[in-house]
Design an enzyme around this catalytic site. Sequence first.
Site, mmCIF file in Angstrom:
data_model
loop_
_atom_site.group_PDB
_atom_site.id
_atom_site.type_symbol
_atom_site.label_atom_id
_atom_site.label_comp_id
_atom_site.label_asym_id
_atom_site.label_seq_id
_atom_site.Cartn_x
_atom_site.Cartn_y
_atom_site.Cartn_z
ATOM 1 N N GLU A 60 -0.462 13.492 24.479
ATOM 2 C CA GLU A 60 0.047 13.705 25.838
ATOM 3 C C GLU A 60 1.072 14.842 25.847
ATOM 4 O OE1 GLU A 60 -0.191 10.971 24.095
ATOM 5 O OE2 GLU A 60 -0.211 9.155 25.308
ATOM 6 N N CYS A 83 1.899 5.718 24.813
ATOM 7 C CA CYS A 83 2.853 4.824 24.142
ATOM 8 C C CYS A 83 4.149 4.756 24.935
ATOM 9 C CB CYS A 83 3.116 5.289 22.711
ATOM 10 S SG CYS A 83 4.114 6.785 22.606
ATOM 11 N N CYS A 92 5.674 8.553 25.139
ATOM 12 C CA CYS A 92 4.882 9.455 25.979
ATOM 13 C C CYS A 92 5.053 9.113 27.456
ATOM 14 C CB CYS A 92 3.409 9.394 25.586
ATOM 15 S SG CYS A 92 3.129 10.195 24.006
ATOM 16 N N ALA A 169 -28.220 -0.844 -15.830
ATOM 17 C CA ALA A 169 -29.286 -1.339 -16.708
ATOM 18 C C ALA A 169 -28.691 -2.367 -17.676
ATOM 19 C CB ALA A 169 -29.914 -0.178 -17.475
ATOM 20 N N TRP A 176 -25.868 7.332 -13.057
ATOM 21 C CA TRP A 176 -26.682 8.165 -12.162
ATOM 22 C C TRP A 176 -27.841 7.365 -11.574
ATOM 23 C CZ3 TRP A 176 -23.164 11.483 -11.754
ATOM 24 C CH2 TRP A 176 -22.544 12.072 -12.837
ATOM 25 N N THR A 202 -15.340 -2.150 -13.412
ATOM 26 C CA THR A 202 -15.924 -0.823 -13.157
ATOM 27 C C THR A 202 -15.128 0.244 -13.910
ATOM 28 O OG1 THR A 202 -16.628 -1.533 -10.979
ATOM 29 C CG2 THR A 202 -16.519 0.831 -11.325
ATOM 30 N N ASP A 206 -17.463 2.305 -16.225
ATOM 31 C CA ASP A 206 -17.835 3.623 -15.679
ATOM 32 C C ASP A 206 -16.774 4.690 -15.915
ATOM 33 O OD1 ASP A 206 -19.958 2.257 -14.739
ATOM 34 O OD2 ASP A 206 -19.681 2.762 -12.628
ATOM 35 N N ALA A 278 -17.085 -7.134 -5.468
ATOM 36 C CA ALA A 278 -17.820 -7.158 -4.196
ATOM 37 C C ALA A 278 -18.023 -8.601 -3.734
ATOM 38 C CB ALA A 278 -19.154 -6.450 -4.354
HETATM 39 C C1 AOF Z 1 -0.431 8.816 18.089
HETATM 40 N N1 AOF Z 1 -0.833 9.885 18.795
HETATM 41 O O1 AOF Z 1 -1.277 10.900 20.639
HETATM 42 C C2 AOF Z 1 -0.640 8.649 20.717
HETATM 43 C C3 AOF Z 1 -0.248 7.511 19.964
HETATM 44 O O2 AOF Z 1 4.901 6.768 14.934
HETATM 45 P P1 AOF Z 1 4.515 7.436 16.185
HETATM 46 O O3 AOF Z 1 5.687 7.780 17.060
HETATM 47 O O4 AOF Z 1 3.652 8.646 15.971
HETATM 48 O O5 AOF Z 1 3.671 6.407 17.039
HETATM 49 C C4 AOF Z 1 2.388 6.023 16.650
HETATM 50 C C5 AOF Z 1 1.774 5.071 17.680
HETATM 51 O O6 AOF Z 1 1.818 5.592 18.995
HETATM 52 C C6 AOF Z 1 0.328 4.823 17.400
HETATM 53 O O7 AOF Z 1 0.143 3.797 16.472
HETATM 54 C C7 AOF Z 1 -0.215 4.437 18.768
HETATM 55 O O8 AOF Z 1 -0.028 3.059 18.970
HETATM 56 C C8 AOF Z 1 0.694 5.183 19.756
HETATM 57 N N2 AOF Z 1 0.030 6.318 20.489
HETATM 58 N N3 AOF Z 1 -0.157 7.681 18.663
HETATM 59 O O9 AOF Z 1 -0.355 8.889 16.905
HETATM 60 C C9 AOF Z 1 -0.934 9.874 20.079
HETATM 61 N N4 AOF Z 1 -0.749 8.626 22.053
HETATM 62 ZN ZN ZN Z 2 2.820 8.584 22.514
#
Ligand code: AOF
Ligand code: ZN
Length: 350
Positions: A60, A83, A92, A169, A176, A202, A206, A278
């Site tokens: 945003e 957020c 935001c 095997a 491979w 593993t 491996d 697994a």
């Molecule tokens: C993002 N990018 O554009 C929007 C997010 O640690 P911060 O401040 O970067 O916050 C991360 C959280 O913000 C993220 O887990 C999500 O819930 C919210 N929105 N996050 O990384 C964005 N709009």
């Molecule tokens: Zn945000």
Amino acid sequence: MVGQQPPAAADDRAMLARAVECAGHGPIVDPNPRVGAVIALEGRVVGEGFHRGAGHPHAEVAALKAAGEMAAGSTAYVSLEPCSHQGRTGPCTTALLDAGVARVVYAASDPNTEAAGGAEVLRAAGVRCDHVPTPEADAVNRRWAYAMTHGRPFVTWKVAATLDGRVAARDGSSRWITGPAARGDVHTLRAEAGAIVVGTGTMRTDDPSLTVRTPSGDSLPKQPLRVVVGREPVPDSAAIRANDHWLQVFSHDPFEALAAIHRREIRHVLLEGGPTVAAAWLRAGAISEVVAYLAPTVLGSGPALVGDLGISTLSDAFGLELVDLTRVGSDVRLVLRLASPSNTALAQGV
Ligand code: AOF
Ligand code: ZN
């Protein structure tokens, strides 16, 4: 007249689709979701932005910056609910309000409880805020959303086997099984994962280095965390010791390993463990997705791709849903999803 009408839903969807497209430019491996935003004034795009990863401005904020003065009175289309929290960056909701945005349309709700609630904040401030869910917006952060909702990473189990389901095997040789195209494809899978998990078994048989290479063979700059699970010591000579981006979890409990990985803000794990690991992870309900490479070879003996699951009758078989089937070189790749573990007889029985 046109300006006075509420915008048609089709326009909203087109703008949201563009926002999701922008989101797709963000990094796949990151603690944060991929988010895109479009600022529109009178139906015209005046700014776009996407999130470049944790610590960078949110989508945003990037889009508002691109729109500049044009943001006043605009509609902001965001692929994820804005957020409302102070995290690595500011809320935001505040940025949108300060810019004078008149309306906000978002596609996916934020499953991160710390950041969610932005829609209500905007409405309380008098901004019209509409939730228009779209499958594309959900898909772009499917694994991240799982990690947020469950409090542990999304797990993809990758396995390569012969037509008769053998991963080695009788003499233990296993390196491979599939051809070069499938082995190249595995690097793409690894590049999408924040961590790669193998068992000590593993490790010993491996001795994989688990490095991720680009199609041209160069080592990827941002390598996933390598995780060894199990109580056996990792030999001094093990290839994994050649780099310091690895750790051992001395437990057979998948959720202990996943908790250790989650603490590092890793949202997607690629499980490359052998049949024992697994089986443990499947039984525990820790796996969400399976990518199985099947080679057109038959061994007739050797370990099966998964160990004993405690199943004795066909009706208790572990059911998977086939979501993709692709030929990769001379092999076949299946992508399968697991139903919610609580729906399977297996998870209830153990
Ligand atoms: C993002 N990018 O554009 C929007 C997010 O640690 P911060 O401040 O970067 O916050 C991360 C959280 O913000 C993220 O887990 C999500 O819930 C919210 N929105 N996050 O990384 C964005 N709009
Ligand atoms: Zn945000």
